[in-house]
Design a protein around this motif. Structure first.
Motif, PDB file in Angstrom:
ATOM      1  N   LEU A  31       0.861  -1.176   0.000  1.00 36.97           N
ATOM      2  CA  LEU A  31       0.000   0.000   0.000  1.00 36.97           C
ATOM      3  C   LEU A  31       0.897   1.227   0.000  1.00 36.97           C
ATOM      4  CD1 LEU A  31      -2.856   1.237   0.201  1.00 36.97           C
ATOM      5  CD2 LEU A  31      -2.575   1.236   2.687  1.00 36.97           C
ATOM      6  N   VAL A  32       0.818   2.005  -1.082  1.00 39.28           N
ATOM      7  CA  VAL A  32       1.679   3.184  -1.247  1.00 39.28           C
ATOM      8  C   VAL A  32       0.870   4.450  -1.019  1.00 39.28           C
ATOM      9  CG1 VAL A  32       3.171   4.467  -2.834  1.00 39.28           C
ATOM     10  CG2 VAL A  32       3.122   1.963  -2.923  1.00 39.28           C
ATOM     11  N   GLN A  33       1.368   5.317  -0.148  1.00 41.59           N
ATOM     12  CA  GLN A  33       0.814   6.661  -0.039  1.00 41.59           C
ATOM     13  C   GLN A  33       1.425   7.470  -1.172  1.00 41.59           C
ATOM     14  OE1 GLN A  33       1.496   8.673   3.670  1.00 41.59           O
ATOM     15  NE2 GLN A  33       0.284  10.459   3.096  1.00 41.59           N
ATOM     16  N   VAL A  34       0.614   7.778  -2.158  1.00 39.15           N
ATOM     17  CA  VAL A  34       1.105   8.366  -3.403  1.00 39.15           C
ATOM     18  C   VAL A  34       1.552   9.804  -3.166  1.00 39.15           C
ATOM     19  CG1 VAL A  34       0.548   8.927  -5.797  1.00 39.15           C
ATOM     20  CG2 VAL A  34      -0.435   6.873  -4.732  1.00 39.15           C
ATOM     21  N   GLY A  35       2.785  10.094  -3.570  1.00 43.36           N
ATOM     22  CA  GLY A  35       3.271  11.464  -3.524  1.00 43.36           C
ATOM     23  C   GLY A  35       3.136  12.151  -4.859  1.00 43.36           C
ATOM     24  N   ALA A  36       3.282  11.372  -5.932  1.00 43.85           N
ATOM     25  CA  ALA A  36       3.182  11.916  -7.282  1.00 43.85           C
ATOM     26  C   ALA A  36       2.866  10.783  -8.246  1.00 43.85           C
ATOM     27  CB  ALA A  36       4.487  12.597  -7.684  1.00 43.85           C
ATOM     28  N   ALA A  37       2.156  11.120  -9.317  1.00 48.46           N
ATOM     29  CA  ALA A  37       1.825  10.155 -10.365  1.00 48.46           C
ATOM     30  C   ALA A  37       1.954  10.862 -11.706  1.00 48.46           C
ATOM     31  CB  ALA A  37       0.406   9.624 -10.182  1.00 48.46           C
ATOM     32  N   SER A 120      13.906  13.133  -6.291  1.00 52.38           N
ATOM     33  CA  SER A 120      12.710  13.440  -5.508  1.00 52.38           C
ATOM     34  C   SER A 120      11.609  12.468  -5.916  1.00 52.38           C
ATOM     35  CB  SER A 120      12.250  14.878  -5.777  1.00 52.38           C
ATOM     36  OG  SER A 120      11.766  14.999  -7.109  1.00 52.38           O
ATOM     37  N   VAL A 121      10.572  12.407  -5.108  1.00 50.13           N
ATOM     38  CA  VAL A 121       9.426  11.557  -5.431  1.00 50.13           C
ATOM     39  C   VAL A 121       8.772  12.018  -6.732  1.00 50.13           C
ATOM     40  CG1 VAL A 121       7.076  10.980  -4.693  1.00 50.13           C
ATOM     41  CG2 VAL A 121       8.954  10.786  -3.074  1.00 50.13           C
ATOM     42  N   VAL A 122       8.693  13.320  -6.946  1.00 47.25           N
ATOM     43  CA  VAL A 122       8.096  13.847  -8.179  1.00 47.25           C
ATOM     44  C   VAL A 122       8.909  13.403  -9.395  1.00 47.25           C
ATOM     45  CG1 VAL A 122       7.543  15.954  -9.459  1.00 47.25           C
ATOM     46  CG2 VAL A 122       7.005  15.796  -7.024  1.00 47.25           C
ATOM     47  N   GLU A 123      10.229  13.482  -9.302  1.00 43.75           N
ATOM     48  CA  GLU A 123      11.075  13.035 -10.416  1.00 43.75           C
ATOM     49  C   GLU A 123      10.935  11.539 -10.651  1.00 43.75           C
ATOM     50  OE1 GLU A 123      14.883  16.086 -10.244  1.00 43.75           O
ATOM     51  OE2 GLU A 123      14.689  14.545  -8.685  1.00 43.75           O
ATOM     52  N   ALA A 124      10.904  10.770  -9.576  1.00 42.67           N
ATOM     53  CA  ALA A 124      10.815   9.312  -9.707  1.00 42.67           C
ATOM     54  C   ALA A 124       9.517   8.888 -10.377  1.00 42.67           C
ATOM     55  CB  ALA A 124      10.937   8.659  -8.329  1.00 42.67           C
ATOM     56  N   ALA A 125       8.442   9.627 -10.143  1.00 45.66           N
ATOM     57  CA  ALA A 125       7.148   9.269 -10.722  1.00 45.66           C
ATOM     58  C   ALA A 125       7.139   9.347 -12.240  1.00 45.66           C
ATOM     59  CB  ALA A 125       6.061  10.174 -10.149  1.00 45.66           C
TER      60      ALA A 125
END
Length: 322
Positions: A31-37, A120-125
């Motif tokens: 279960l992932v708490q989504v930071g960016a998609a 960052s999470v945004v970049e990884a998405a």
């Protein structure tokens, strides 16, 4: 939890921000708490249900999964009983088939890897679908080797911006094709040569390429083949086409033509593979590949994000933050 939800196929206006139940992870899920998609043209096709052939996979009358999106990055909130590779609070990125434009998403553990420390999470998405497509096209289909010449159309787009960098990491001499406003961007990605398609038609020059990754497909196959070496490889990859069957007609034509020439015409469909995501994580961690982000939108404006992607002129990736 909040989520972007659609109950029917249609334009971005079919999306609405809604409260839905929190998904529960199965034994092998995270279960992932989504930071960016991030969103890409494939998400747009699925949302609209066109070409109609996508409905054979995603639901004939209405979308089987009401939450769109495939790519995500975020923080592990919980794991299933069989998951030992991740722990709560760890940052991860990957892909899901159950929708990612939401505050939480359940993802099979085999679809996730850890976010590199320099991202960052945004970049990884931005990475999973587009970068895996570029990697599989260049490595698995074209077998790009050091010293080969590679041309990438749509070089400033989602797949194209990754493809230019990956081809350079493989040691190729890379030419990117883009519009005037994106010339500097494509050059900054490491392209050895940049062709401005508003002033130059690469199919009519004297230059020949070992590999062409055609992410745009606006020119006839016969014209693009002229720019190939006698044994070169052409990979059509726009995903666009007719309203009913999308790119199927062009794919079939490419398959047939391959039987009558030494040139290889190799349309393909990328497949999510955790090992490929690990390969990309290494390229990202070492700085050989850097995501390009065009715009970010909050979850409540997911419809605007998909509308922008559907227009077809993105510079790198479009990301929805949660």
């Amino acid at each position: 939890m909040r989520a972007a939800v659609q109950h029917r196929y249609g334009p971005p206006s079919v999306l609405e921000s809604s409260e839905v139940g929190l998904p529960l992870p199965g034994r092998g899920d995270v279960l992932v708490q989504v930071g960016a998609a991030s969103v890409h043209p494939g998400d747009y096709f699925v949302m609209t249900g066109e070409p109609y052939m996508v409905r054979l996979v995603f639901g004939l009358r209405r979308p089987r999964h009401g939450i769109p999106g495939m790519d995500l990055a975020g923080v592990v909130a919980a794991v299933g009983t069989d998951v030992t590779s991740f722990r709560p609070d760890e940052e991860v990125f990957g892909w899901s088939t159950a929708g990612t434009l939401a505050e939480y998403a359940c993802v099979p553990a085999g679809h996730l890897v850890s976010v590199p420390a320099n991202l960052s999470v945004v970049e990884a998405a931005t990475v999973p679908t587009s970068a895996m497509t570029a990697l599989q096209a260049l490595r698995d289909i074209a077998n790009v080797r050091p010293g080969q010449t590679v041309l990438v159309t749509g070089a400033s787009g989602g797949v194209g911006s990754f493809a230019v960098q990956i081809a350079k990491a493989f040691g190729a001499d890379v030419t990117g094709v883009c519009s005037t406003r994106n010339v500097d961007l494509v050059r900054s990605l490491g392209a050895d040569h940049v062709v401005d398609y508003t002033t130059t038609d690469f199919t009519r020059s004297e230059k020949r390429y070992d590999v062409i990754l055609d992410n745009v497909e606006v020119q006839p196959l016969a014209d693009v083949r002229r720019a190939l070496t006698p044994t070169g490889t052409l990979i059509p990859n726009s995903g666009r086409g007719g309203r009913w069957f999308g790119p199927l007609g062009r794919i079939l034509k490419a398959r047939v033509l391959s039987g009558f020439t030494r040139q290889q015409l190799r349309p393909f469909t990328s497949i999510g593979k955790r090992q490929d995501l690990l390969t990309l994580a290494d390229l990202l961690a070492t700085g050989q590949v850097t995501p390009v982000i065009d715009r970010t939108y909050p979850l409540e404006e997911a419809a605007d994000a998909l509308r922008y992607v559907g227009a077809g002129h993105t510079r790198g990736k479009v990301v929805v933050t949660v």
